[in-house]
Design a protein around this motif. Sequence first.
Motif, PDB file in Angstrom:
ATOM      1  N   GLU A  67      11.358  33.604 -57.310  1.00 38.45           N
ATOM      2  CA  GLU A  67      12.508  33.830 -57.837  1.00 38.45           C
ATOM      3  C   GLU A  67      13.835  32.884 -56.789  1.00 38.45           C
ATOM      4  O   GLU A  67      14.234  34.090 -55.956  1.00 38.45           O
ATOM      5  CB  GLU A  67      13.058  35.210 -58.540  1.00 38.45           C
ATOM      6  N   VAL A  68      13.669  32.392 -57.153  1.00 38.61           N
ATOM      7  CA  VAL A  68      14.761  30.848 -56.167  1.00 38.61           C
ATOM      8  C   VAL A  68      16.493  31.439 -56.860  1.00 38.61           C
ATOM      9  O   VAL A  68      17.237  31.278 -55.804  1.00 38.61           O
ATOM     10  CB  VAL A  68      14.604  29.558 -56.695  1.00 38.61           C
ATOM     11  N   THR A  69      16.780  31.552 -57.571  1.00 36.37           N
ATOM     12  CA  THR A  69      17.811  31.617 -57.830  1.00 36.37           C
ATOM     13  C   THR A  69      17.544  32.617 -60.085  1.00 36.37           C
ATOM     14  O   THR A  69      16.582  33.040 -59.987  1.00 36.37           O
ATOM     15  CB  THR A  69      18.705  30.483 -58.963  1.00 36.37           C
ATOM     16  N   SER A  70      18.548  33.239 -60.362  1.00 34.47           N
ATOM     17  CA  SER A  70      18.890  34.465 -61.674  1.00 34.47           C
ATOM     18  C   SER A  70      17.555  33.052 -62.499  1.00 34.47           C
ATOM     19  O   SER A  70      17.052  34.120 -63.055  1.00 34.47           O
ATOM     20  CB  SER A  70      20.172  33.927 -62.097  1.00 34.47           C
ATOM     21  N   GLY A  71      17.752  32.225 -62.421  1.00 31.79           N
ATOM     22  CA  GLY A  71      16.744  31.604 -63.558  1.00 31.79           C
ATOM     23  C   GLY A  71      15.599  31.035 -62.862  1.00 31.79           C
ATOM     24  O   GLY A  71      14.774  30.179 -63.890  1.00 31.79           O
ATOM     25  N   GLY A  72      15.847  30.047 -62.007  1.00 30.74           N
ATOM     26  CA  GLY A  72      14.719  29.417 -61.223  1.00 30.74           C
ATOM     27  C   GLY A  72      13.449  30.403 -60.209  1.00 30.74           C
ATOM     28  O   GLY A  72      13.930  30.932 -60.043  1.00 30.74           O
ATOM     29  N   ARG A  73      11.898  29.378 -60.627  1.00 27.81           N
ATOM     30  CA  ARG A  73      11.448  30.396 -60.527  1.00 27.81           C
ATOM     31  C   ARG A  73      10.197  29.434 -59.990  1.00 27.81           C
ATOM     32  O   ARG A  73      10.203  28.438 -60.194  1.00 27.81           O
ATOM     33  CB  ARG A  73      10.319  31.236 -61.918  1.00 27.81           C
ATOM     34  N   ILE A  74       9.566  29.905 -58.810  1.00 30.97           N
ATOM     35  CA  ILE A  74       8.300  29.145 -58.624  1.00 30.97           C
ATOM     36  C   ILE A  74       7.330  30.239 -58.520  1.00 30.97           C
ATOM     37  O   ILE A  74       6.848  31.039 -58.540  1.00 30.97           O
ATOM     38  CB  ILE A  74       8.321  29.398 -56.866  1.00 30.97           C
ATOM     39  N   TRP A  75       5.629  29.502 -59.229  1.00 36.04           N
ATOM     40  CA  TRP A  75       4.855  30.638 -59.431  1.00 36.04           C
ATOM     41  C   TRP A  75       3.910  29.773 -58.869  1.00 36.04           C
ATOM     42  O   TRP A  75       3.827  28.688 -58.345  1.00 36.04           O
ATOM     43  CB  TRP A  75       4.412  30.409 -60.805  1.00 36.04           C
ATOM     44  N   TYR A  76       3.229  31.075 -58.057  1.00 37.93           N
ATOM     45  CA  TYR A  76       1.968  30.080 -56.753  1.00 37.93           C
ATOM     46  C   TYR A  76       1.196  31.409 -56.647  1.00 37.93           C
ATOM     47  O   TYR A  76       0.807  32.172 -57.013  1.00 37.93           O
ATOM     48  CB  TYR A  76       3.031  29.699 -55.551  1.00 37.93           C
ATOM     49  N   CYS A  77       0.236  30.711 -55.515  1.00 39.59           N
ATOM     50  CA  CYS A  77      -0.817  31.273 -55.796  1.00 39.59           C
ATOM     51  C   CYS A  77      -1.844  30.903 -54.265  1.00 39.59           C
ATOM     52  O   CYS A  77      -1.791  29.468 -53.589  1.00 39.59           O
ATOM     53  CB  CYS A  77      -2.082  31.065 -56.676  1.00 39.59           C
ATOM     54  N   ALA A  78      -1.562  32.304 -53.124  1.00 38.71           N
ATOM     55  CA  ALA A  78      -2.061  31.962 -52.184  1.00 38.71           C
ATOM     56  C   ALA A  78      -3.426  31.638 -51.769  1.00 38.71           C
ATOM     57  O   ALA A  78      -3.503  32.862 -52.199  1.00 38.71           O
ATOM     58  CB  ALA A  78      -1.575  32.751 -51.438  1.00 38.71           C
ATOM     59  N   ASP A  79      -3.529  30.908 -51.228  1.00 39.38           N
ATOM     60  CA  ASP A  79      -5.840  30.829 -51.054  1.00 39.38           C
ATOM     61  C   ASP A  79      -6.366  30.941 -49.440  1.00 39.38           C
ATOM     62  O   ASP A  79      -5.680  29.937 -48.406  1.00 39.38           O
ATOM     63  CB  ASP A  79      -6.209  29.914 -51.040  1.00 39.38           C
ATOM     64  N   SER A  80      -6.076  32.119 -49.365  1.00 37.86           N
ATOM     65  CA  SER A  80      -6.439  32.505 -47.306  1.00 37.86           C
ATOM     66  C   SER A  80      -7.320  31.803 -46.977  1.00 37.86           C
ATOM     67  O   SER A  80      -6.976  31.425 -45.734  1.00 37.86           O
ATOM     68  CB  SER A  80      -5.966  34.073 -47.206  1.00 37.86           C
ATOM     69  N   ASP A  81      -8.372  31.477 -47.260  1.00 42.82           N
ATOM     70  CA  ASP A  81      -9.865  31.481 -46.561  1.00 42.82           C
ATOM     71  C   ASP A  81      -9.044  29.521 -45.995  1.00 42.82           C
ATOM     72  O   ASP A  81      -9.441  28.937 -45.694  1.00 42.82           O
ATOM     73  CB  ASP A  81     -10.542  31.080 -48.016  1.00 42.82           C
ATOM     74  N   GLU A  82      -8.638  28.904 -47.227  1.00 45.23           N
ATOM     75  CA  GLU A  82      -8.466  27.618 -46.620  1.00 45.23           C
ATOM     76  C   GLU A  82      -6.384  27.106 -46.419  1.00 45.23           C
ATOM     77  O   GLU A  82      -6.495  26.336 -46.615  1.00 45.23           O
ATOM     78  CB  GLU A  82      -8.255  27.001 -48.303  1.00 45.23           C
ATOM     79  N   MET A  83      -6.411  28.450 -46.964  1.00 49.58           N
ATOM     80  CA  MET A  83      -4.832  28.804 -45.638  1.00 49.58           C
ATOM     81  C   MET A  83      -4.043  27.310 -46.398  1.00 49.58           C
ATOM     82  O   MET A  83      -3.299  26.650 -46.026  1.00 49.58           O
ATOM     83  CB  MET A  83      -4.632  28.259 -43.878  1.00 49.58           C
ATOM     84  N   THR A  84      -3.804  27.410 -48.027  1.00 49.54           N
ATOM     85  CA  THR A  84      -3.395  26.951 -48.936  1.00 49.54           C
ATOM     86  C   THR A  84      -2.317  27.178 -49.425  1.00 49.54           C
ATOM     87  O   THR A  84      -2.888  28.524 -50.338  1.00 49.54           O
ATOM     88  CB  THR A  84      -4.289  25.861 -49.430  1.00 49.54           C
ATOM     89  N   VAL A  85      -1.389  27.195 -49.856  1.00 52.59           N
ATOM     90  CA  VAL A  85      -0.226  27.705 -51.220  1.00 52.59           C
ATOM     91  C   VAL A  85      -0.473  26.923 -52.094  1.00 52.59           C
ATOM     92  O   VAL A  85       0.487  25.585 -51.814  1.00 52.59           O
ATOM     93  CB  VAL A  85       1.318  28.565 -50.793  1.00 52.59           C
ATOM     94  N   TRP A  86      -0.884  26.778 -53.130  1.00 51.85           N
ATOM     95  CA  TRP A  86      -0.536  26.322 -54.558  1.00 51.85           C
ATOM     96  C   TRP A  86       0.693  26.548 -55.588  1.00 51.85           C
ATOM     97  O   TRP A  86       0.653  27.921 -55.648  1.00 51.85           O
ATOM     98  CB  TRP A  86      -1.777  26.646 -55.823  1.00 51.85           C
ATOM     99  N   ILE A  87       0.943  25.982 -55.270  1.00 49.92           N
ATOM    100  CA  ILE A  87       2.941  25.804 -56.396  1.00 49.92           C
ATOM    101  C   ILE A  87       1.978  25.294 -57.950  1.00 49.92           C
ATOM    102  O   ILE A  87       2.084  24.293 -58.099  1.00 49.92           O
ATOM    103  CB  ILE A  87       3.698  24.937 -56.676  1.00 49.92           C
ATOM    104  N   ILE A  88       1.876  26.640 -58.446  1.00 46.70           N
ATOM    105  CA  ILE A  88       1.497  26.380 -59.687  1.00 46.70           C
ATOM    106  C   ILE A  88       3.025  26.032 -61.406  1.00 46.70           C
ATOM    107  O   ILE A  88       2.421  24.953 -61.802  1.00 46.70           O
ATOM    108  CB  ILE A  88       1.454  27.667 -60.547  1.00 46.70           C
ATOM    109  N   ARG A  89       3.547  26.288 -61.077  1.00 47.41           N
ATOM    110  CA  ARG A  89       4.709  25.979 -61.825  1.00 47.41           C
ATOM    111  C   ARG A  89       6.299  26.294 -60.913  1.00 47.41           C
ATOM    112  O   ARG A  89       6.179  26.995 -59.830  1.00 47.41           O
ATOM    113  CB  ARG A  89       4.972  26.790 -62.663  1.00 47.41           C
ATOM    114  N   ALA A  90       7.031  25.473 -61.584  1.00 51.27           N
ATOM    115  CA  ALA A  90       8.894  25.465 -60.550  1.00 51.27           C
ATOM    116  C   ALA A  90       9.576  24.943 -61.414  1.00 51.27           C
ATOM    117  O   ALA A  90       9.353  23.932 -62.528  1.00 51.27           O
ATOM    118  CB  ALA A  90       8.282  24.498 -58.991  1.00 51.27           C
TER     119      ALA A  90
END
Length: 99
Positions: A67-90
């Motif tokens: 939760e970035v702000t009261s309305g702003g959001r980031i949805w994400y997934c963390a791929d620990s094997d590839e050391m990558t964070v995928w931003i799904i929705r922002a």
Amino acid sequence: MVRFLNTEAAKGWEELCRSAASNTWEAWVVLTERPASSENIDRQHRLKGEYAHHTIDGATFAQWQYEVTSGGRIWYCADSDEMTVWIIRAGTGHPKLTD
């Protein structure tokens, strides 16, 4: 490494940067250093129900929300094997999907 799932997620990130730069920077730090931590449960937590997981290229990951702000959001997934964070929705508005 942080990657965007699609153009819509990248544009949403840009909107967040314009409207809440310091909060978006804080989110960047958290997502790159400790993406799967519930250290700050007021801002960062696992999604539930049908949004608890997301599949990317055949692999299924736990889906988180920051939760970035009261309305702003980031949805994400963390791929620990590839050391990558995928931003799904922002975006600056609360996702209608969870209403």
